[in-house]
Design a protein around this motif. Structure first.
Motif, PDB file in Angstrom:
ATOM      1  N   PHE A   1       2.002  57.983 -28.456  1.00  0.00           N
ATOM      2  CA  PHE A   1       2.362  56.572 -28.466  1.00  0.00           C
ATOM      3  C   PHE A   1       1.166  55.761 -27.992  1.00  0.00           C
ATOM      4  CE2 PHE A   1       6.061  59.148 -27.688  1.00  0.00           C
ATOM      5  CZ  PHE A   1       7.005  58.634 -28.554  1.00  0.00           C
TER       6      PHE A   1
ATOM      7  N   PHE B   1       5.326  42.998 -27.516  1.00  0.00           N
ATOM      8  CA  PHE B   1       6.047  43.849 -26.581  1.00  0.00           C
ATOM      9  C   PHE B   1       5.075  44.830 -25.949  1.00  0.00           C
ATOM     10  CE2 PHE B   1       6.311  45.849 -30.718  1.00  0.00           C
ATOM     11  CZ  PHE B   1       5.982  47.171 -30.451  1.00  0.00           C
TER      12      PHE B   1
ATOM     13  N   ASP C   1       0.933  51.007 -23.133  1.00  0.00           N
ATOM     14  CA  ASP C   1       0.165  49.967 -22.460  1.00  0.00           C
ATOM     15  C   ASP C   1      -0.055  50.313 -20.988  1.00  0.00           C
ATOM     16  OD1 ASP C   1      -0.125  47.910 -24.611  1.00  0.00           O
ATOM     17  OD2 ASP C   1       2.054  48.116 -24.596  1.00  0.00           O
TER      18      ASP C   1
ATOM     19  N   GLN D   1      14.084  48.218 -22.950  1.00  0.00           N
ATOM     20  CA  GLN D   1      14.834  49.154 -23.787  1.00  0.00           C
ATOM     21  C   GLN D   1      14.274  50.541 -23.529  1.00  0.00           C
ATOM     22  OE1 GLN D   1      14.037  48.725 -27.950  1.00  0.00           O
ATOM     23  NE2 GLN D   1      15.641  50.156 -28.549  1.00  0.00           N
TER      24      GLN D   1
ATOM     25  N   LEU E   1       4.693  48.824 -24.228  1.00  0.00           N
ATOM     26  CA  LEU E   1       5.250  50.163 -24.057  1.00  0.00           C
ATOM     27  C   LEU E   1       4.759  50.673 -22.713  1.00  0.00           C
ATOM     28  CD1 LEU E   1       4.645  51.733 -27.576  1.00  0.00           C
ATOM     29  CD2 LEU E   1       6.740  50.713 -26.682  1.00  0.00           C
ATOM     30  N   TYR E   2       5.683  51.100 -21.874  1.00  0.00           N
ATOM     31  CA  TYR E   2       5.326  51.509 -20.520  1.00  0.00           C
ATOM     32  C   TYR E   2       6.120  52.749 -20.130  1.00  0.00           C
ATOM     33  CZ  TYR E   2       3.275  50.675 -15.977  1.00  0.00           C
ATOM     34  OH  TYR E   2       2.502  50.786 -14.859  1.00  0.00           O
TER      35      TYR E   2
ATOM     36  N   LEU F   1      13.181  53.974 -24.442  1.00  0.00           N
ATOM     37  CA  LEU F   1      12.818  54.660 -25.682  1.00  0.00           C
ATOM     38  C   LEU F   1      13.194  56.125 -25.620  1.00  0.00           C
ATOM     39  CD1 LEU F   1       9.311  53.071 -26.306  1.00  0.00           C
ATOM     40  CD2 LEU F   1      11.492  52.455 -27.364  1.00  0.00           C
TER      41      LEU F   1
ATOM     42  N   TYR G   1       9.616  52.961 -21.831  1.00  0.00           N
ATOM     43  CA  TYR G   1      10.337  51.725 -22.094  1.00  0.00           C
ATOM     44  C   TYR G   1       9.572  50.832 -23.061  1.00  0.00           C
ATOM     45  CZ  TYR G   1      12.747  53.111 -17.836  1.00  0.00           C
ATOM     46  OH  TYR G   1      13.448  53.812 -16.895  1.00  0.00           O
ATOM     47  N   ARG G   2      10.318  50.066 -23.794  1.00  0.00           N
ATOM     48  CA  ARG G   2       9.779  48.969 -24.601  1.00  0.00           C
ATOM     49  C   ARG G   2      10.188  47.708 -23.870  1.00  0.00           C
ATOM     50  NH1 ARG G   2      11.928  45.698 -28.861  1.00  0.00           N
ATOM     51  NH2 ARG G   2      10.286  45.048 -30.287  1.00  0.00           N
ATOM     52  N   CYS G   3       9.213  46.891 -23.512  1.00  0.00           N
ATOM     53  CA  CYS G   3       9.463  45.682 -22.729  1.00  0.00           C
ATOM     54  C   CYS G   3       9.163  44.462 -23.593  1.00  0.00           C
ATOM     55  CB  CYS G   3       8.576  45.656 -21.484  1.00  0.00           C
ATOM     56  SG  CYS G   3       8.608  47.180 -20.544  1.00  0.00           S
ATOM     57  N   HIS G   4      10.148  43.567 -23.653  1.00  0.00           N
ATOM     58  CA  HIS G   4       9.984  42.349 -24.448  1.00  0.00           C
ATOM     59  C   HIS G   4      10.862  41.257 -23.844  1.00  0.00           C
ATOM     60  CE1 HIS G   4       9.625  39.620 -27.806  1.00  0.00           C
ATOM     61  NE2 HIS G   4      10.939  39.607 -27.948  1.00  0.00           N
TER      62      HIS G   4
END
Length: 93
Positions: free
Chosen positions: A72, A4, A75, A30, A6-7, A32, A22-25
Protein backbone atom coordinates in the motif's frame (compact mmCIF):
# COMPACT_ATOMS: atom_id res chain seq x y z
CA UNK A 1 -10.45 15.24 -6.28
CA UNK A 2 -10.93 13.36 -3.02
CA UNK A 3 -8.04 13.63 -0.57
CA UNK A 4 -7.51 10.89 2.00
CA UNK A 5 -4.69 9.42 4.06
CA UNK A 6 -3.75 5.79 4.61
CA UNK A 7 -2.35 5.19 8.07
CA UNK A 8 -1.39 2.10 10.06
CA UNK A 9 -1.02 1.57 13.79
CA UNK A 10 0.89 -1.35 15.27
CA UNK A 11 0.44 -2.30 18.93
CA UNK A 12 3.38 -4.35 20.20
CA UNK A 13 1.95 -6.08 23.25
CA UNK A 14 3.14 -8.61 25.78
CA UNK A 15 1.12 -11.43 24.20
CA UNK A 16 0.05 -10.25 20.76
CA UNK A 17 1.03 -7.80 18.06
CA UNK A 18 -1.86 -6.08 16.30
CA UNK A 19 -1.87 -3.99 13.17
CA UNK A 20 -4.76 -1.91 11.91
CA UNK A 21 -4.78 0.12 8.71
CA UNK A 22 -7.14 3.03 8.22
CA UNK A 23 -8.36 5.29 5.47
CA UNK A 24 -8.80 8.79 6.88
CA UNK A 25 -10.97 11.37 5.17
CA UNK A 26 -12.78 14.45 6.50
CA UNK A 27 -12.26 13.44 10.16
CA UNK A 28 -13.71 10.01 9.52
CA UNK A 29 -11.81 6.75 9.81
CA UNK A 30 -12.55 3.60 7.88
CA UNK A 31 -10.80 0.40 8.92
CA UNK A 32 -9.22 -1.18 5.86
CA UNK A 33 -7.91 -4.29 7.56
CA UNK A 34 -6.55 -5.64 10.82
CA UNK A 35 -4.07 -8.37 11.56
CA UNK A 36 -3.14 -10.00 14.85
CA UNK A 37 -0.33 -12.39 15.67
CA UNK A 38 0.04 -14.20 18.99
CA UNK A 39 3.74 -13.98 19.88
CA UNK A 40 3.78 -14.31 23.68
CA UNK A 41 6.64 -11.89 24.31
CA UNK A 42 5.92 -11.90 28.06
CA UNK A 43 7.00 -15.54 28.12
CA UNK A 44 10.43 -14.51 26.83
CA UNK A 45 11.32 -12.10 29.62
CA UNK A 46 14.17 -13.35 31.79
CA UNK A 47 15.62 -11.30 34.65
CA UNK A 48 13.83 -8.20 33.38
CA UNK A 49 15.20 -8.57 29.83
CA UNK A 50 13.59 -9.79 26.64
CA UNK A 51 15.63 -12.82 25.55
CA UNK A 52 16.99 -13.41 22.05
CA UNK A 53 14.02 -15.55 21.07
CA UNK A 54 11.60 -12.82 22.14
CA UNK A 55 13.55 -10.20 20.21
CA UNK A 56 13.59 -12.45 17.14
CA UNK A 57 9.82 -13.04 17.40
CA UNK A 58 9.14 -9.31 17.70
CA UNK A 59 11.41 -8.49 14.76
CA UNK A 60 9.97 -11.27 12.60
CA UNK A 61 6.39 -10.16 13.27
CA UNK A 62 7.17 -6.48 12.65
CA UNK A 63 8.94 -7.38 9.39
CA UNK A 64 5.91 -9.44 8.30
CA UNK A 65 3.66 -6.47 9.01
CA UNK A 66 6.07 -4.20 7.12
CA UNK A 67 5.88 -6.53 4.10
CA UNK A 68 2.10 -6.31 4.17
CA UNK A 69 2.16 -2.52 4.38
CA UNK A 70 4.59 -2.25 1.46
CA UNK A 71 1.70 -3.31 -0.78
CA UNK A 72 0.00 0.00 0.00
CA UNK A 73 1.07 3.62 -0.33
CA UNK A 74 0.83 4.35 3.38
CA UNK A 75 1.12 7.96 4.46
CA UNK A 76 2.31 6.93 7.90
CA UNK A 77 2.84 4.10 10.36
CA UNK A 78 3.11 4.31 14.14
CA UNK A 79 4.28 1.53 16.44
CA UNK A 80 3.41 1.55 20.12
CA UNK A 81 4.65 -0.88 22.76
CA UNK A 82 2.72 -1.71 25.91
CA UNK A 83 4.34 -1.04 29.29
CA UNK A 84 5.42 -4.66 29.70
CA UNK A 85 7.50 -4.39 26.53
CA UNK A 86 8.70 -0.82 27.11
CA UNK A 87 9.84 -1.60 30.64
CA UNK A 88 12.24 -4.47 29.92
CA UNK A 89 15.79 -3.34 30.51
CA UNK A 90 16.79 -3.98 26.88
CA UNK A 91 13.75 -2.36 25.23
CA UNK A 92 15.98 -0.33 22.88
CA UNK A 93 17.25 -3.55 21.29
Amino acid sequence: MEIFLLYAIIDLGSNSVRMSAYRCHARQFQTLFTRKEQVGLAGHVEDGRLNRTGIALACYTLNEFKSTLENFSMDGVSVFATASVRNVSNSQE
